[in-house]
Design an enzyme around this catalytic site. Structure first.
Site, mmCIF file in Angstrom:
data_model
loop_
_atom_site.group_PDB
_atom_site.id
_atom_site.type_symbol
_atom_site.label_atom_id
_atom_site.label_comp_id
_atom_site.label_asym_id
_atom_site.label_seq_id
_atom_site.Cartn_x
_atom_site.Cartn_y
_atom_site.Cartn_z
ATOM 1 N N GLU A 1 -83.120 -39.800 80.923
ATOM 2 C CA GLU A 1 -81.752 -40.221 80.602
ATOM 3 C C GLU A 1 -80.862 -40.120 81.845
ATOM 4 O OE1 GLU A 1 -77.819 -38.255 78.681
ATOM 5 O OE2 GLU A 1 -79.761 -37.492 78.032
ATOM 6 N N ASP B 1 -79.187 -43.534 83.520
ATOM 7 C CA ASP B 1 -77.742 -43.710 83.643
ATOM 8 C C ASP B 1 -77.397 -44.266 85.017
ATOM 9 O OD1 ASP B 1 -74.901 -43.206 82.848
ATOM 10 O OD2 ASP B 1 -75.010 -41.758 84.478
ATOM 11 N N ASP C 1 -78.394 -42.109 74.652
ATOM 12 C CA ASP C 1 -79.228 -41.338 75.584
ATOM 13 C C ASP C 1 -80.626 -41.947 75.682
ATOM 14 O OD1 ASP C 1 -77.115 -39.627 75.932
ATOM 15 O OD2 ASP C 1 -77.954 -38.004 74.704
ATOM 16 N N GLU D 1 -80.754 -45.162 77.741
ATOM 17 C CA GLU D 1 -80.773 -44.875 79.178
ATOM 18 C C GLU D 1 -82.156 -44.395 79.610
ATOM 19 O OE1 GLU D 1 -76.066 -43.598 79.774
ATOM 20 O OE2 GLU D 1 -77.594 -42.057 79.412
#
Length: 228
Positions: A45, A49, A118, A121
């Protein structure tokens, strides 16, 4: 590793088939079901991002070659924030393949915005780790689709827009108050009221105070005609 039929179907939905399927499994593994031998998706995650951010920054610069940093920043934020990731995750039915612990499943974890965002990502990072940036970028651009070209020129969040609307009319900044908190500790619901100094107010309920405040601000903007 051989993927289950539902994970293969998920690969079809994202338009990418993994050379290392264990990366996909990890990306879909929530902390509630992790173990010493079964890593969760938190590290992916974190990476995803950053990959998403670079993809969106590049895409926005390419789409509008004359936009200033001040114009690009709110558009960027609108495209990479958790709400946007969760929206894309819902479109590809990511929740159906999330690996969750019993408590998360019982509390509706497959529909939770934070968990979906989450995991989205993490999936981006898994593709990046499996095939490199170009392939990850292609997937992101495909899944985000028209969001990139139709993101509002001024994509500020509702609370910011409401505050500036009030200040432009000589009003005090809006106030936000928690009206009610309901639900169990693991799946709370917050009802927030946004109010202007003129007395106009609107309420909204969401699974986090932040989202409830945003929704209340949006509702109040629509009520006073400031959303146009």
């Amino acid at each position: 590793m051989k993927l289950s039929a539902d994970l293969k179907a998920f690969e079809d939905r994202i338009g990418y088939h993994f050379a290392r399927p264990e990366l996909l499994v990890r990306a879909l593994t929530h902390g509630s079901v992790s173990s010493p031998t079964r890593a969760d998706n938190q590290r992916l995650e974190f990476l995803g991002d950053r990959v998403l951010g670079l993809v969106m920054a590049e895409a926005l610069l390419k789409h509008d070659t004359s936009a200033s940093e001040g114009q690009l920043a709110p558009r960027f934020n609108a495209l990479v924030r958790k709400e946007a990731c969760a929206e894309v995750a819902r479109e590809i039915d990511l929740g159906a393949v999330l690996k969750l612990g019993r408590s998360e499943m019982l509390s509706g974890g497959r529909r939770k915005q934070a968990l979906l965002g989450d995991a989205m990502e993490a999936v981006i990072a898994a593709v990046y780790r499996d095939a490199g940036f170009d392939v990850a970028r292609d997937m992101v651009l495909r899944l985000w689709g028209r969001r990139i070209t139709t993101v509002e020129a001024d994509a500020r969040d509702a609370k910011t827009v409401l505050q500036e609307w009030a200040q432009a009319r000589g009003l005090q900044p809006p106030k936000y108050s928690q009206v009610r908190r309901s639900g169990p500790d693991h799946a709370p619901e917050f009802t927030i009221e946004a109010q202007l100094s003129t007395g106009e107010a609107a309420r909204a309920t969401a699974g986090s105070k932040r989202q409830a405040e945003q929704s209340a601000a949006k509702a109040l903007l629509e009520k006073v005609g400031g959303a146009d």
